[in-house]
Design a protein around this motif. Structure first.
Motif, PDB file in Angstrom:
ATOM      1  N   GLY A  13       0.829  -1.197   0.000  1.00 29.45           N
ATOM      2  CA  GLY A  13       0.000   0.000   0.000  1.00 29.45           C
ATOM      3  C   GLY A  13       0.866   1.250   0.000  1.00 29.45           C
ATOM      4  O   GLY A  13       0.650   2.166   0.783  1.00 29.45           O
ATOM      5  N   ALA A  14       1.854   1.265  -0.909  1.00 30.61           N
ATOM      6  CA  ALA A  14       2.870   2.321  -0.901  1.00 30.61           C
ATOM      7  C   ALA A  14       2.640   3.408  -1.945  1.00 30.61           C
ATOM      8  O   ALA A  14       3.446   4.337  -2.037  1.00 30.61           O
ATOM      9  CB  ALA A  14       4.257   1.701  -1.113  1.00 30.61           C
ATOM     10  N   SER A  15       1.576   3.318  -2.708  1.00 29.57           N
ATOM     11  CA  SER A  15       1.419   4.226  -3.843  1.00 29.57           C
ATOM     12  C   SER A  15       1.071   5.651  -3.451  1.00 29.57           C
ATOM     13  O   SER A  15       1.454   6.603  -4.141  1.00 29.57           O
ATOM     14  CB  SER A  15       0.328   3.694  -4.786  1.00 29.57           C
ATOM     15  N   PHE A  16       0.343   5.814  -2.362  1.00 29.88           N
ATOM     16  CA  PHE A  16      -0.170   7.131  -2.002  1.00 29.88           C
ATOM     17  C   PHE A  16      -0.077   7.360  -0.498  1.00 29.88           C
ATOM     18  O   PHE A  16       0.070   6.427   0.286  1.00 29.88           O
ATOM     19  CB  PHE A  16      -1.645   7.273  -2.428  1.00 29.88           C
ATOM     20  N   GLY A  17      -0.197   8.628  -0.100  1.00 28.66           N
ATOM     21  CA  GLY A  17      -0.432   9.014   1.283  1.00 28.66           C
ATOM     22  C   GLY A  17       0.543   8.447   2.281  1.00 28.66           C
ATOM     23  O   GLY A  17       1.762   8.561   2.150  1.00 28.66           O
ATOM     24  N   LEU A  18      -0.004   7.806   3.320  1.00 31.42           N
ATOM     25  CA  LEU A  18       0.800   7.285   4.413  1.00 31.42           C
ATOM     26  C   LEU A  18       1.798   6.238   3.933  1.00 31.42           C
ATOM     27  O   LEU A  18       2.950   6.212   4.370  1.00 31.42           O
ATOM     28  CB  LEU A  18      -0.114   6.697   5.495  1.00 31.42           C
ATOM     29  N   GLY A  19       1.379   5.366   3.026  1.00 35.29           N
ATOM     30  CA  GLY A  19       2.286   4.348   2.510  1.00 35.29           C
ATOM     31  C   GLY A  19       3.449   4.950   1.747  1.00 35.29           C
ATOM     32  O   GLY A  19       4.597   4.533   1.894  1.00 35.29           O
ATOM     33  N   TYR A  20       3.152   5.936   0.930  1.00 30.66           N
ATOM     34  CA  TYR A  20       4.187   6.624   0.149  1.00 30.66           C
ATOM     35  C   TYR A  20       5.199   7.295   1.074  1.00 30.66           C
ATOM     36  O   TYR A  20       6.419   7.137   0.905  1.00 30.66           O
ATOM     37  CB  TYR A  20       3.523   7.662  -0.753  1.00 30.66           C
ATOM     38  N   ASP A  21       4.697   8.030   2.066  1.00 31.93           N
ATOM     39  CA  ASP A  21       5.602   8.730   2.979  1.00 31.93           C
ATOM     40  C   ASP A  21       6.370   7.762   3.865  1.00 31.93           C
ATOM     41  O   ASP A  21       7.516   8.032   4.242  1.00 31.93           O
ATOM     42  CB  ASP A  21       4.825   9.745   3.822  1.00 31.93           C
ATOM     43  N   SER A  22       5.772   6.626   4.195  1.00 32.24           N
ATOM     44  CA  SER A  22       6.492   5.611   4.962  1.00 32.24           C
ATOM     45  C   SER A  22       7.621   5.010   4.136  1.00 32.24           C
ATOM     46  O   SER A  22       8.721   4.760   4.642  1.00 32.24           O
ATOM     47  CB  SER A  22       5.532   4.505   5.422  1.00 32.24           C
ATOM     48  N   ASP A 206       6.687   8.920  10.386  1.00 35.90           N
ATOM     49  CA  ASP A 206       7.724   8.969  11.425  1.00 35.90           C
ATOM     50  C   ASP A 206       7.342   8.107  12.625  1.00 35.90           C
ATOM     51  O   ASP A 206       8.182   7.410  13.204  1.00 35.90           O
ATOM     52  CB  ASP A 206       7.953  10.414  11.886  1.00 35.90           C
ATOM     53  N   GLN A 207       6.056   8.171  12.997  1.00 34.62           N
ATOM     54  CA  GLN A 207       5.585   7.380  14.135  1.00 34.62           C
ATOM     55  C   GLN A 207       5.667   5.884  13.841  1.00 34.62           C
ATOM     56  O   GLN A 207       6.010   5.083  14.723  1.00 34.62           O
ATOM     57  CB  GLN A 207       4.146   7.773  14.491  1.00 34.62           C
ATOM     58  N   ILE A 208       5.369   5.500  12.611  1.00 34.27           N
ATOM     59  CA  ILE A 208       5.452   4.092  12.238  1.00 34.27           C
ATOM     60  C   ILE A 208       6.902   3.619  12.301  1.00 34.27           C
ATOM     61  O   ILE A 208       7.196   2.534  12.817  1.00 34.27           O
ATOM     62  CB  ILE A 208       4.861   3.867  10.833  1.00 34.27           C
TER      63      ILE A 208
END
Length: 248
Positions: A13-22, A206-208
């Motif tokens: 789930g890395a394409s957008f949003g939280l996944g991308y920033d992670s 950052d929290q993750i």
């Protein structure tokens, strides 16, 4: 293959949003990042822009896609799997939209179960200690108005993570649960109601990262919002409903 010292994270789930920033967070911390999602163009654009990223296109609802991803990913020694994929739609119970409910449950819960089931044998065979990190939601704490499918899927995911934690004791697999409140993404952009204490996806990433480096099972943020939700869950239902509907 990654080097003996460099760690590998598979981020689903890395394409957008939280996944991308992670993905960017782990990349910046020197990890080898395997990025997965359905948006092929988005993933390959990330790989072109950032070194040390591998792409594994994955549709969680497609059995052959899942099997192919498992085969490709476990060519590497995987230290961490972050399951961030998810979907959200309003599901007012009076509309009885079962198809939407089923879709949300499949993406947010059952697809995660399937991916973990298929990954466990590979993780157990590895010589390193690995971690499975599931991204839940504070929507798991108490049912919210018009969000029956999302709340149910995240409650199921939370309970599942807790059970995995017990079942994987005395193995080389650790389990962690991330429980965020509202995170600014394209999914929360669908909401028209107030979303208190919303955080950015960069902050959540950052929290993750910090959570996966800690010894804690569950990481919650923002903590003040978490305790507010817990307080509502402890109230008699008619009282918590009045307070929730007042904020809607």
């Amino acid at each position: 293959m990654n080097s003996n010292t460099q760690k590998t994270v598979w981020l689903v789930g890395a394409s957008f949003g939280l996944g991308y920033d992670s993905a960017l967070k782990y990349h910046n911390e020197g990890w080898h990042v395997i990025i997965s999602g359905r948006s092929k163009d988005k993933l390959y654009a990330m790989q072109t822009q950032y070194e040390n990223m591998s792409v594994c296109v994955l549709d969680l609802l497609d059995q052959s896609s899942v099997d192919h991803a498992i085969t490709e990913v476990f060519k590497y020694q995987v230290d961490l799997i972050i399951l961030n994929a998810g979907d959200y739609e309003l599901t007012p119970s009076l509309e009885n939209n079962f198809d939407t409910f089923q879709k949300i449950m499949n993406i947010n819960f059952l697809a995660h179960v399937q991916l973990i089931n298929k990954s466990v044998s590979y993780l157990l065979e590895q010589t390193n200690k690995s971690t499975i990190c599931l991204v839940g939601s504070m929507a798991s704490i108490i049912g919210l108005p018009n969000a029956s499918a999302y709340c149910a899927s995240k409650a199921a995911l939370t309970s599942y993570a807790q059970t995995l934690y017990f079942d994987f004791q005395n193995t080389n697999i650790d389990v962690k649960l991330i429980t965020p409140g509202f995170v600014k993404t394209r999914l929360t952009d669908k909401n028209t109601f107030k979303m208190p204490m919303m955080v950015t996806s960069e902050y959540a990433a950052d929290q993750i990262f910090k959570a996966t480096q800690s010894n804690k099972f569950e990481t919650v943020f923002p903590k003040r919002f978490y305790w507010m939700m817990k307080y509502l869950s402890w109230l008699p239902m008619h009282k918590s409903a009045k307070q929730l509907l007042r904020q809607a």
